[in-house]
Scaffold this motif. Structure first.
Motif, PDB file in Angstrom:
ATOM      1  N   LYS A 296      46.754  30.872  61.532  1.00 27.43           N
ATOM      2  CA  LYS A 296      46.562  32.003  60.543  1.00 27.43           C
ATOM      3  C   LYS A 296      48.031  32.424  60.005  1.00 27.43           C
ATOM      4  CE  LYS A 296      44.555  36.598  60.548  1.00 27.43           C
ATOM      5  NZ  LYS A 296      43.887  37.497  61.235  1.00 27.43           N
ATOM      6  N   GLU A 297      49.050  32.086  60.944  1.00 24.10           N
ATOM      7  CA  GLU A 297      50.511  32.661  60.494  1.00 24.10           C
ATOM      8  C   GLU A 297      50.988  31.808  59.476  1.00 24.10           C
ATOM      9  OE1 GLU A 297      54.689  33.867  62.219  1.00 24.10           O
ATOM     10  OE2 GLU A 297      52.820  33.898  63.538  1.00 24.10           O
ATOM     11  N   ASN A 298      50.949  30.422  59.770  1.00 26.15           N
ATOM     12  CA  ASN A 298      51.666  29.138  59.229  1.00 26.15           C
ATOM     13  C   ASN A 298      51.021  28.522  58.033  1.00 26.15           C
ATOM     14  OD1 ASN A 298      53.803  29.716  61.212  1.00 26.15           O
ATOM     15  ND2 ASN A 298      53.114  28.408  62.597  1.00 26.15           N
ATOM     16  N   GLY A 299      49.691  28.515  58.192  1.00 23.91           N
ATOM     17  CA  GLY A 299      48.910  28.329  57.410  1.00 23.91           C
ATOM     18  C   GLY A 299      48.993  26.706  56.842  1.00 23.91           C
ATOM     19  N   VAL A 300      48.753  26.510  55.215  1.00 24.76           N
ATOM     20  CA  VAL A 300      48.849  25.138  54.947  1.00 24.76           C
ATOM     21  C   VAL A 300      50.070  24.970  53.993  1.00 24.76           C
ATOM     22  CG1 VAL A 300      47.675  23.454  53.408  1.00 24.76           C
ATOM     23  CG2 VAL A 300      46.123  25.083  54.633  1.00 24.76           C
ATOM     24  N   ASN A 301      50.988  24.132  54.260  1.00 24.72           N
ATOM     25  CA  ASN A 301      51.872  23.940  53.723  1.00 24.72           C
ATOM     26  C   ASN A 301      51.778  22.487  52.548  1.00 24.72           C
ATOM     27  OD1 ASN A 301      54.100  25.701  55.163  1.00 24.72           O
ATOM     28  ND2 ASN A 301      52.908  24.569  56.492  1.00 24.72           N
ATOM     29  N   ILE A 302      52.164  23.042  51.204  1.00 23.87           N
ATOM     30  CA  ILE A 302      51.730  21.779  50.181  1.00 23.87           C
ATOM     31  C   ILE A 302      52.868  21.235  49.710  1.00 23.87           C
ATOM     32  CG2 ILE A 302      50.677  21.360  47.957  1.00 23.87           C
ATOM     33  CD1 ILE A 302      48.948  23.913  48.278  1.00 23.87           C
ATOM     34  N   VAL A 303      52.980  19.856  49.799  1.00 22.51           N
ATOM     35  CA  VAL A 303      53.983  19.073  49.712  1.00 22.51           C
ATOM     36  C   VAL A 303      53.566  17.933  48.870  1.00 22.51           C
ATOM     37  CG1 VAL A 303      55.342  19.576  51.466  1.00 22.51           C
ATOM     38  CG2 VAL A 303      54.154  17.551  51.448  1.00 22.51           C
ATOM     39  N   GLY A 304      54.699  17.036  48.021  1.00 25.75           N
ATOM     40  CA  GLY A 304      54.221  15.946  47.519  1.00 25.75           C
ATOM     41  C   GLY A 304      53.994  16.155  45.940  1.00 25.75           C
ATOM     42  N   VAL A 305      53.939  15.174  45.232  1.00 27.96           N
ATOM     43  CA  VAL A 305      53.874  15.426  43.579  1.00 27.96           C
ATOM     44  C   VAL A 305      52.706  16.243  43.030  1.00 27.96           C
ATOM     45  CG1 VAL A 305      52.631  13.162  43.238  1.00 27.96           C
ATOM     46  CG2 VAL A 305      53.996  13.998  41.557  1.00 27.96           C
ATOM     47  N   GLY A 306      51.713  16.357  44.169  1.00 29.45           N
ATOM     48  CA  GLY A 306      50.400  16.999  43.912  1.00 29.45           C
ATOM     49  C   GLY A 306      50.632  18.403  43.717  1.00 29.45           C
ATOM     50  N   GLY A 307      51.954  18.813  44.375  1.00 29.25           N
ATOM     51  CA  GLY A 307      52.145  20.287  44.197  1.00 29.25           C
ATOM     52  C   GLY A 307      52.438  20.742  42.805  1.00 29.25           C
ATOM     53  N   ARG A 308      52.380  19.959  41.861  1.00 32.23           N
ATOM     54  CA  ARG A 308      52.437  20.314  40.430  1.00 32.23           C
ATOM     55  C   ARG A 308      51.145  20.716  39.880  1.00 32.23           C
ATOM     56  NH1 ARG A 308      54.688  14.309  37.904  1.00 32.23           N
ATOM     57  NH2 ARG A 308      56.609  14.324  39.177  1.00 32.23           N
ATOM     58  N   ILE A 309      50.070  20.734  40.724  1.00 29.14           N
ATOM     59  CA  ILE A 309      48.596  20.998  40.116  1.00 29.14           C
ATOM     60  C   ILE A 309      48.873  22.603  40.182  1.00 29.14           C
ATOM     61  CG2 ILE A 309      46.302  21.101  40.433  1.00 29.14           C
ATOM     62  CD1 ILE A 309      46.757  18.266  42.009  1.00 29.14           C
ATOM     63  N   SER A 310      48.687  23.309  39.294  1.00 28.59           N
ATOM     64  CA  SER A 310      48.834  24.900  39.320  1.00 28.59           C
ATOM     65  C   SER A 310      47.828  25.563  40.162  1.00 28.59           C
ATOM     66  CB  SER A 310      48.715  25.183  37.949  1.00 28.59           C
ATOM     67  OG  SER A 310      48.790  26.767  37.844  1.00 28.59           O
ATOM     68  N   ARG A 311      48.318  26.584  40.922  1.00 29.41           N
ATOM     69  CA  ARG A 311      47.387  27.291  41.656  1.00 29.41           C
ATOM     70  C   ARG A 311      46.627  26.900  42.791  1.00 29.41           C
ATOM     71  NH1 ARG A 311      45.515  30.677  36.517  1.00 29.41           N
ATOM     72  NH2 ARG A 311      47.465  31.711  35.912  1.00 29.41           N
ATOM     73  N   LEU A 312      46.977  25.557  43.160  1.00 25.78           N
ATOM     74  CA  LEU A 312      46.137  24.950  44.298  1.00 25.78           C
ATOM     75  C   LEU A 312      46.272  25.788  45.600  1.00 25.78           C
ATOM     76  CD1 LEU A 312      44.662  22.554  45.188  1.00 25.78           C
ATOM     77  CD2 LEU A 312      46.606  21.326  45.686  1.00 25.78           C
TER      78      LEU A 312
END
Length: 348
Positions: A296-312
Motif C-alpha cells: 500500500k505504501e510502496n505501490g507499483v514502480n513502472i520502469v522500462g521503455v513503456g514508461g513513455r505511455i502517458s498516465r499509465l
C-alpha cells in the motif's frame, strides 16, 4: 615488479560495464572513478545486406520500413533473450569497439575488454542464460556475470538490498512485460506478459486498418502514440484533439494525410492497458497478507521503455486503488541499478 605489472594491466583494462539487452535496446553503463555513465542507449537493431551490415542502432531504426527487397532488418534480441546470436555478437562487437576506442591509454591497441554484468529477464531459462554468456564472450567481453532485470530495477529506483519492505516492479520492455514483487532484494513472485511497448504502436496500426480506408507504418504509429496516446482520460482532456499523420490509401496505395484523434488512439491502446492491469492483479493475488502495508505504501514502480505511455500510473491507481509511480529514470534505471550492484561487488 608485480606492482608495475598490475599498474600496466589497470591501464590496459577498460572499466567494467553493465549491459542491458532485455528492453529491446542496447544499453551500456560503464564504471569509472567519478564518471560512471550511460555510454550506449540505442535500439538493438541491425540492417543487413548480404554479408554486410549497413547500419546499427538508431541509424538502423530510422530506415526500418524503407529497406528494399533483399535488405534485412534484424532484431537479434526477442522478448529479452538473444534470438540471433551471430547478429547479436556483431552488434556487441560494434559497441564494445566504440567504448574501447574511448580508452585513452597509450596501449589501447592492446586493449583488454571489460568485465560485464549482463541483465537477463527474470524468466530466463538455463539455455537462454548460456546463449547470453556465450554471445557476450564471443563479442570480446571477459568475466561475464548475469543478474535479473527485476533485481537490477529495484536497485536502480533506490530499493536497497537490506530493504525489507515489499514493492512491485513493472518493467515494460519493447515486446514483453515483467511484473514482480520484490522483498529483501529477492523476487517473491513474478510473471511475464506477452505485451510490450511496441504492441501499443501495433494496436494503432491495426485500429487504422480496421476502422479507416488507410494503412500506416510503425513510425507514424509511434508519432500518434507519443502525441495523443494516454492510458487514462482526465475530465479536462479534449477527446477531439488531433494529430496529422501520413498513410497509404488502401484502394490505390497513394500517400495521403489523415487525422487521428486522442479518443481514437486511446480506444486502440485501451485493451493492452487492461492486459497490464490483469497481470498486476495476478501478482497481487500472490502477495502474502503481511505484505499489505508495504504494498500500500510502496505501490507499483513502472520502469522500462513503456514508461513513455502517458498516465499509465494514473490508470493503475484508479483501477486497482493502489499507488503507482513512474521511476524518474525509468528507461535506464535497470542498467544503472546493475551498475550499482557491480560497483559494490568490486569494492569487496
Amino acid at each position: 615488479m608485480l606492482k608495475s605489472a598490475k599498474t600496466l594491466l589497470n591501464r590496459l583494462k577498460i572499466d567494467d560495464i553493465t549491459l542491458d539487452l532485455t528492453s529491446g535496446y542496447t544499453v551500456i553503463y560503464q564504471q569509472g572513478d567519478g564518471h560512471s555513465a550511460i555510454k550506449v542507449n540505442e535500439p538493438a537493431i541491425l540492417v543487413i545486406d548480404g554479408d554486410s551490415c549497413l547500419a546499427f542502432g538508431k541509424e538502423a531504426e530510422n530506415i526500418t520500413g524503407k529497406c528494399p527487397d533483399g535488405v534485412r532488418v534484424v532484431y537479434p534480441v526477442q522478448k529479452g533473450i538473444i534470438a540471433e546470436p551471430n547478429y547479436c555478437e556483431q552488434l556487441l562487437r560494434h559497441y564494445f569497439k566504440i567504448i574501447a576506442d574511448e580508452n585513452k591509454s597509450p596501449f589501447r591497441f592492446l586493449r583488454i575488454y571489460p568485465d560485464v554484468l549482463a541483465i537477463i529477464p527474470h524468466s530466463a531459462t538455463a539455455s537462454t542464460r548460456k546463449v547470453m554468456i556465450e554471445t557476450i564472450d564471443a563479442a570480446g567481453a571477459k568475466g561475464i556475470e548475469l543478474i535479473s532485470s527485476l533485481q537490477a530495477a529495484a536497485r536502480g529506483i533506490g530499493i536497497g538490498k537490506d530493504n525489507a519492505g515489499a514493492s512491485i516492479i513493472m518493467n515494460i520492455a519493447k515486446d514483453y512485460t515483467e511484473i514482480g514483487i520484490i522483498s529483501l532484494n529477492k523476487i517473491h513472485y513474478a510473471t511475464t506478459l506477452q505485451v510490450g511497448y511496441d504492441d501499443f504502436q501495433k494496436s494503432i496500426i491495426e485500429y487504422i486498418r480496421v476502422h479507416s480506408d488507410y494503412t500506416i507504418g510503425i513510425n507514424n504509429a509511434k508519432k500518434a502514440l507519443d502525441k495523443l496516446g494516454t492510458a487514462y482520460f482526465l475530465p479536462e482532456d479534449d477527446e477531439h484533439q488531433e494529430e496529422v499523420i501520413s498513410g497509404l490509401l488502401k484502394r490505390t496505395s497513394v500517400p495521403e494525410s489523415l487525422k487521428l484523434t486522442k479518443l481514437q488512439v486511446h480506444t486502440a491502446i485501451r485493451p493492452l492497458v487492461d492486459k497490464l492491469l490483469t497481470g498486476l492483479l495476478e501478482v497481487l493475488e500472490k502477495a502474502k497478507e503481511d505484505m499489505a502495508d508495504d504494498l500500500k505504501e510502496n505501490g507499483v514502480n513502472i520502469v522500462g521503455v513503456g514508461g513513455r505511455i502517458s498516465r499509465l500510473d494514473i490508470a493503475i491507481s484508479q483501477a486497482l486503488n493502489i499507488r503507482a509511480s513512474l521511476a524518474n529514470n525509468y528507461e535506464t534505471c535497470i542498467v544503472e541499478g546493475a551498475g550499482k550492484i557491480q560497483a559494490a561487488r568490486n569494492k569487496k
